[in-house]
Design a protein around this motif. Structure first.
Motif, PDB file in Angstrom:
ATOM      1  N   ARG A  77       3.048   1.603  -3.359  1.00 18.48           N
ATOM      2  CA  ARG A  77       2.295   2.088  -4.517  1.00 18.48           C
ATOM      3  C   ARG A  77       2.076   3.590  -4.462  1.00 18.48           C
ATOM      4  O   ARG A  77       1.851   4.220  -5.478  1.00 18.48           O
ATOM      5  CB  ARG A  77       0.963   1.353  -4.622  1.00 18.48           C
ATOM      6  CG  ARG A  77       1.108  -0.067  -5.135  1.00 18.48           C
ATOM      7  CD  ARG A  77      -0.237  -0.687  -5.423  1.00 18.48           C
ATOM      8  NE  ARG A  77      -1.004  -0.949  -4.242  1.00 18.48           N
ATOM      9  CZ  ARG A  77      -1.069  -2.134  -3.609  1.00 18.48           C
ATOM     10  NH1 ARG A  77      -0.394  -3.155  -4.063  1.00 18.48           N
ATOM     11  NH2 ARG A  77      -1.818  -2.283  -2.549  1.00 18.48           N
ATOM     12  N   ARG A  78       2.150   4.167  -3.293  1.00 15.01           N
ATOM     13  CA  ARG A  78       1.879   5.587  -3.157  1.00 15.01           C
ATOM     14  C   ARG A  78       3.142   6.446  -3.107  1.00 15.01           C
ATOM     15  O   ARG A  78       3.122   7.582  -3.561  1.00 15.01           O
ATOM     16  CB  ARG A  78       1.013   5.820  -1.930  1.00 15.01           C
ATOM     17  CG  ARG A  78      -0.428   5.400  -2.237  1.00 15.01           C
ATOM     18  CD  ARG A  78      -1.210   5.072  -0.996  1.00 15.01           C
ATOM     19  NE  ARG A  78      -2.597   4.747  -1.316  1.00 15.01           N
ATOM     20  CZ  ARG A  78      -3.005   3.557  -1.736  1.00 15.01           C
ATOM     21  NH1 ARG A  78      -2.146   2.578  -1.900  1.00 15.01           N
ATOM     22  NH2 ARG A  78      -4.280   3.341  -1.997  1.00 15.01           N
ATOM     23  N   ARG A 117      -2.352   5.317   6.299  1.00 18.29           N
ATOM     24  CA  ARG A 117      -2.824   6.484   5.548  1.00 18.29           C
ATOM     25  C   ARG A 117      -2.435   7.773   6.268  1.00 18.29           C
ATOM     26  O   ARG A 117      -1.989   8.744   5.658  1.00 18.29           O
ATOM     27  CB  ARG A 117      -4.333   6.417   5.363  1.00 18.29           C
ATOM     28  CG  ARG A 117      -4.890   7.563   4.566  1.00 18.29           C
ATOM     29  CD  ARG A 117      -6.382   7.356   4.281  1.00 18.29           C
ATOM     30  NE  ARG A 117      -6.880   8.422   3.455  1.00 18.29           N
ATOM     31  CZ  ARG A 117      -7.413   9.552   3.920  1.00 18.29           C
ATOM     32  NH1 ARG A 117      -7.525   9.734   5.226  1.00 18.29           N
ATOM     33  NH2 ARG A 117      -7.833  10.482   3.103  1.00 18.29           N
ATOM     34  N   GLU A 130      -7.612   8.454  -3.749  1.00 19.24           N
ATOM     35  CA  GLU A 130      -7.415   7.532  -2.628  1.00 19.24           C
ATOM     36  C   GLU A 130      -8.474   6.430  -2.632  1.00 19.24           C
ATOM     37  O   GLU A 130      -8.159   5.263  -2.405  1.00 19.24           O
ATOM     38  CB  GLU A 130      -7.446   8.292  -1.296  1.00 19.24           C
ATOM     39  CG  GLU A 130      -7.173   7.425  -0.094  1.00 19.24           C
ATOM     40  CD  GLU A 130      -5.757   6.868  -0.027  1.00 19.24           C
ATOM     41  OE1 GLU A 130      -5.521   5.991   0.815  1.00 19.24           O
ATOM     42  OE2 GLU A 130      -4.884   7.281  -0.812  1.00 19.24           O
ATOM     43  N   GLN A 186      -7.608   4.015  -5.448  1.00 20.91           N
ATOM     44  CA  GLN A 186      -6.429   3.218  -5.106  1.00 20.91           C
ATOM     45  C   GLN A 186      -6.756   2.155  -4.067  1.00 20.91           C
ATOM     46  O   GLN A 186      -6.310   1.006  -4.178  1.00 20.91           O
ATOM     47  CB  GLN A 186      -5.317   4.140  -4.609  1.00 20.91           C
ATOM     48  CG  GLN A 186      -4.761   5.005  -5.716  1.00 20.91           C
ATOM     49  CD  GLN A 186      -3.885   6.140  -5.200  1.00 20.91           C
ATOM     50  OE1 GLN A 186      -3.973   6.531  -4.044  1.00 20.91           O
ATOM     51  NE2 GLN A 186      -3.043   6.662  -6.072  1.00 20.91           N
ATOM     52  N   TYR A 234       0.850  -1.196   0.000  1.00 24.05           N
ATOM     53  CA  TYR A 234       0.000   0.000   0.000  1.00 24.05           C
ATOM     54  C   TYR A 234       0.888   1.249   0.000  1.00 24.05           C
ATOM     55  O   TYR A 234       0.684   2.167  -0.793  1.00 24.05           O
ATOM     56  CB  TYR A 234      -0.886  -0.049   1.250  1.00 24.05           C
ATOM     57  CG  TYR A 234      -1.623   1.218   1.598  1.00 24.05           C
ATOM     58  CD1 TYR A 234      -1.106   2.097   2.535  1.00 24.05           C
ATOM     59  CD2 TYR A 234      -2.845   1.525   1.021  1.00 24.05           C
ATOM     60  CE1 TYR A 234      -1.783   3.249   2.881  1.00 24.05           C
ATOM     61  CE2 TYR A 234      -3.531   2.673   1.361  1.00 24.05           C
ATOM     62  CZ  TYR A 234      -2.994   3.528   2.295  1.00 24.05           C
ATOM     63  OH  TYR A 234      -3.676   4.672   2.635  1.00 24.05           O
ATOM     64  N   ARG A 257      -1.378   6.008 -14.036  1.00 28.85           N
ATOM     65  CA  ARG A 257      -0.827   6.653 -12.831  1.00 28.85           C
ATOM     66  C   ARG A 257      -0.879   8.170 -12.979  1.00 28.85           C
ATOM     67  O   ARG A 257      -1.214   8.890 -12.044  1.00 28.85           O
ATOM     68  CB  ARG A 257       0.605   6.189 -12.585  1.00 28.85           C
ATOM     69  CG  ARG A 257       1.168   6.678 -11.258  1.00 28.85           C
ATOM     70  CD  ARG A 257       2.563   6.165 -11.008  1.00 28.85           C
ATOM     71  NE  ARG A 257       2.634   4.725 -10.908  1.00 28.85           N
ATOM     72  CZ  ARG A 257       2.396   4.038  -9.790  1.00 28.85           C
ATOM     73  NH1 ARG A 257       2.080   4.666  -8.692  1.00 28.85           N
ATOM     74  NH2 ARG A 257       2.483   2.723  -9.769  1.00 28.85           N
ATOM     75  N   SER A 281      -2.951  10.789 -10.737  1.00 34.04           N
ATOM     76  CA  SER A 281      -2.289  11.895 -10.033  1.00 34.04           C
ATOM     77  C   SER A 281      -2.983  13.228 -10.284  1.00 34.04           C
ATOM     78  O   SER A 281      -2.839  14.158  -9.509  1.00 34.04           O
ATOM     79  CB  SER A 281      -0.815  11.988 -10.424  1.00 34.04           C
ATOM     80  OG  SER A 281      -0.678  12.502 -11.730  1.00 34.04           O
TER      81      SER A 281
END
Length: 166
Positions: free
Chosen positions: A28-29, A69, A121, A124, A25, A109, A113
């Motif tokens: 990926r961010r 998060r 969010e 995702q 998680y 991606r 963005s």
């Protein structure tokens, strides 16, 4: 068994089960470089807040993702501060106009963005992390109806953005 020891054992089991998912998680961010640091920070926060640990395994998993998060949000604030400082420094340096072309595999991606963060969010969490919309809603702290409308809006904006590229 002491309640605190029992809670610590529950957290240990939950972390053992979810640690790979939480690390992915984060990766990926923020990518593979910053993710391990944020993962470690998330674990520290989990241990400090062990008394808040939910009893239900699914709620525990969602609680851990919520902590991750929050760690990401703190990281993003720090990145914005660093970027603002870099912009102030760059203002005093000569400009370089050569920028590398975007990789063709990055369209999705890139489209993500450009979404507002609260829309991206939800997408995702659902598509990258495998949560249902209701679970994603709980992780980000919004009602399920809000998450559903954000998800629908995000899908519409992504279709438009990706359609414009085609």
């Amino acid at each position: 068994m002491n309640a605190s020891i029992r809670t610590q054992k529950l957290l240990t089991a939950a972390l053992r089960e979810s640690n790979g998912d939480i690390l992915r998680y984060l990766q990926r961010r923020v990518g593979p470089v910053d993710a391990p640091d944020l993962f470690g920070e998330t674990l520290l926060i989990a241990w400090r807040r062990v008394d808040d640990l939910p009893e239900n395994p699914l709620e525990t998993r969602m609680w851990l993702f919520g902590l991750a998060r929050g760690t990401l949000q703190n990281h993003a604030r720090g990145e914005r501060r660093r970027a603002a400082l870099a912009d102030r420094i760059r203002a005093h340096m000569p400009r370089v106009s050569d920028t590398p072309a975007a990789d063709e595999g990055d369209e999705v991606r890139d489209a993500l963005s450009r979404l507002r963060p609260e829309l991206a969010e939800i997408v995702q969490l659902v598509h990258w992390d495998g949560f249902r919309i209701g679970e994603a809603a709980e992780i980000v702290g919004v009602p399920a109806a809000t998450a559903r409308s954000r998800y629908a809006r995000a899908k519409q904006e992504l279709r438009a953005a990706l359609g414009a590229l085609a």
